[in-house]
Enzyme design. Structure first.
Site, PDB file in Angstrom:
ATOM      1  N   ASP A 135       0.831  -1.218   0.000  1.00  9.52           N
ATOM      2  CA  ASP A 135       0.000   0.000   0.000  1.00  9.52           C
ATOM      3  C   ASP A 135       0.861   1.263   0.000  1.00  9.52           C
ATOM      4  OD1 ASP A 135      -2.177  -1.738   0.165  1.00  9.52           O
ATOM      5  OD2 ASP A 135      -2.230  -1.649   2.342  1.00  9.52           O
ATOM      6  N   ASP A 156      -0.382  -4.413  -3.736  1.00  9.73           N
ATOM      7  CA  ASP A 156      -1.399  -3.351  -3.834  1.00  9.73           C
ATOM      8  C   ASP A 156      -0.758  -1.974  -3.668  1.00  9.73           C
ATOM      9  OD1 ASP A 156      -3.142  -5.533  -3.929  1.00  9.73           O
ATOM     10  OD2 ASP A 156      -3.566  -5.430  -1.787  1.00  9.73           O
TER      11      ASP A 156
END
Length: 307
Positions: A135, A156
């Site tokens: 992230d 991600d």
């Protein structure tokens, strides 16, 4: 209210040695008055800034944070596990610009560790390096523009529900086993959000997916992008929910390189038509022609103006 003069900015200098207006970046931001209505250019002298978490509050628009070269102006933090609390920099103010900075979270490989959170409308990033593992970039909400940026992570590492155009950016995956580069969070087709990558470059080690759907109607497209063999042949993943295959919008257009071969791509991704590409691969997708601005050409400190 937008500044009357978009070519002149108030100059604030940050220098850890004490030769500027402030030693800390947050002190410079805090000095900007609430409901600011002039361009403010915070020039950050070279160094590693590691003892403060940066927040640009909602009531302080039109701020630019700028280094001279990303490799020598480094903002770093070391915090993980919390998506909203871990970022090294959190931007909540509209009309924000960052130039030539390295923004990183050094928490490591054991969970969420956001380097940059962008939760404001009309934000632009030029020549920045954004680095973490999971992230890395919480591209949260609003309309955003990234140009000539380097973004590194493994899982991600570009995520959120903004409407963002990434132009000539370098995505570098550190994933060993098919981690996703993007996790876009659009929930309904009524939302005009998504990640558009135009003229970018994908490198890395191991293997990586182009994306997986955080939201039911996740939207990500790549155009004219060089894809190395780090991109797995199937390209995309439904995150274990087959129903999302019918609602996501994952597309590619005239990409090239060994990872761009669509012969084994998942059937529910698409090769974009020329008409689809024309609508997506433009600054109009983020309304950029109305708010993207050049760097100021004049700077003022108190009553003097420096050209």
């Amino acid at each position: 209210m937008a500044p009357a003069d978009m070519s002149t900015a108030r100059l604030i200098r940050v220098d850890q040695s004490g030769k500027g207006d402030f030693r800390k970046i947050q002190e410079a931001i805090d000095s900007v008055p609430p409901r600011n209505n002039e361009l403010v250019f915070i020039w950050i002298k070279p160094g590693t800034y590691s003892r403060e978490k940066i927040v640009v509050p909602e009531d302080k628009p039109f701020i630019t944070l700028s280094g001279s070269k990303a490799s020598d102006t480094i903002i770093t933090w070391n915090q993980g596990r919390d998506l909203l609390q871990s970022p090294a920099i959190s931007v909540f103010a509209s009309d924000f610009v960052a130039r030539f900075l390295t923004i990183q979270n050094t928490y490591g490989t054991t969970g969420i560790a956001v380097a940059l959170r962008v939760s404001a409308d009309r934000a632009a990033f030029y020549g920045c390096r954004i680095i973490s593992f999971q992230d890395t970039l919480l591209d949260d909400v609003g309309r955003h523009y990234f140009k000539n940026c380097y973004i590194e992570g493994a899982t991600d590492f570009i995520c959120g529900n903004a409407a963002s155009l990434y132009e000539k950016c370098h995505l570098h995956s550190m994933s060993e086993r098919g981690g996703a580069m993007t996790a876009q969070h659009r929930n309904t087709t009524a939302e005009n959000t998504g990640f558009v990558f135009l003229g970018c470059k994908i490198t890395g080690s191991g293997s990586a997916l182009l994306g997986r759907p955080w939201g039911d109607c996740s939207r990500v497209v790549f155009g004219y992008t060089h894809m190395s063999n780090v991109v797995v042949p199937e390209g995309w993943n439904d995150w274990g929910d087959h129903t999302k295959q019918r609602t996501v919008f994952y597309g590619e257009y005239k990409c090239y390189g060994p990872g761009s071969n669509r012969a084994k791509r998942v059937a529910w991704s698409r090769s974009l038509s020329t008409d689809e590409a024309a609508k997506l691969f433009t600054k109009d997708m983020i309304g950029g022609r109305g708010w993207l601005r050049p760097a100021p050409s004049h700077f003022k400190r108190s009553s003097s103006t420096i050209v």
